[in-house]
Design a protein around this motif. Structure first.
Motif, short mmCIF file in Angstrom:
data_model
loop_
_atom_site.label_atom_id
_atom_site.label_comp_id
_atom_site.label_asym_id
_atom_site.label_seq_id
_atom_site.Cartn_x
_atom_site.Cartn_y
_atom_site.Cartn_z
N GLY A 22 1.20 -1.08 0.25
CA GLY A 22 -0.56 0.04 -0.46
C GLY A 22 0.61 1.58 0.39
O GLY A 22 0.74 2.10 -1.03
N LEU A 32 -0.61 3.58 7.21
CA LEU A 32 -1.39 2.54 6.92
C LEU A 32 -1.69 1.17 7.54
O LEU A 32 -2.28 0.07 7.52
N TRP A 55 -6.59 2.90 5.01
CA TRP A 55 -7.01 2.32 3.92
C TRP A 55 -8.43 2.27 3.11
O TRP A 55 -8.52 2.78 2.30
#
Length: 119
Positions: free
Chosen positions: A16, A63, A69
């Protein structure tokens, strides 16, 4: 299900964060060409790009929290909506929105659908 990773939550966070840093680089490098090639890039569009860059960097570091998220998804939606300021922002919002959907798919595949915390 065993993913074979030593630390699956850290691996997913890394994916991510990597996607967000790539988005940051694309946004940062896109300012000057857009200014030079398309004269209608106004200061509001540049402000949106700079705000998105800052948000990407900050969210890449956050994150480990589940809410981050979702915040990245909201960021992609806002970038898509900023296409009203400049069409290229909508294109970037669409592309990185699709990238983020893939990242979420990988996250769900590795961590499962239990919504396990990433800490």
């Amino acid at each position: 299900m065993n993913s074979g990773l030593r630390n699956p939550p850290a691996a997913v966070r890394g994916l991510g964060a990597g996607a967000l840093i790539l988005e940051t680089i694309v946004l940062l490098l896109g300012i000057q060409p857009l200014r030079m090639l398309d004269g209608d890039l106004n200061s509001a569009a540049i402000g949106v790009i700079v705000a998105a860059i800052v948000a990407c960097v900050v969210l890449a570091g956050l994150l480990r929290h589940n809410w981050a998220w979702y915040a990245v998804g909201v960021l992609q939606g806002l970038l898509l909506l900023s296409g009203f300021l400049h069409w290229a922002l909508a294109v970037l919002g669409l592309i990185f929105g699709l990238v983020w959907l893939y990242v979420l798919h990988v996250r769900r595949t590795i961590l499962g659908s239990s919504g396990a915390p990433l800490s």
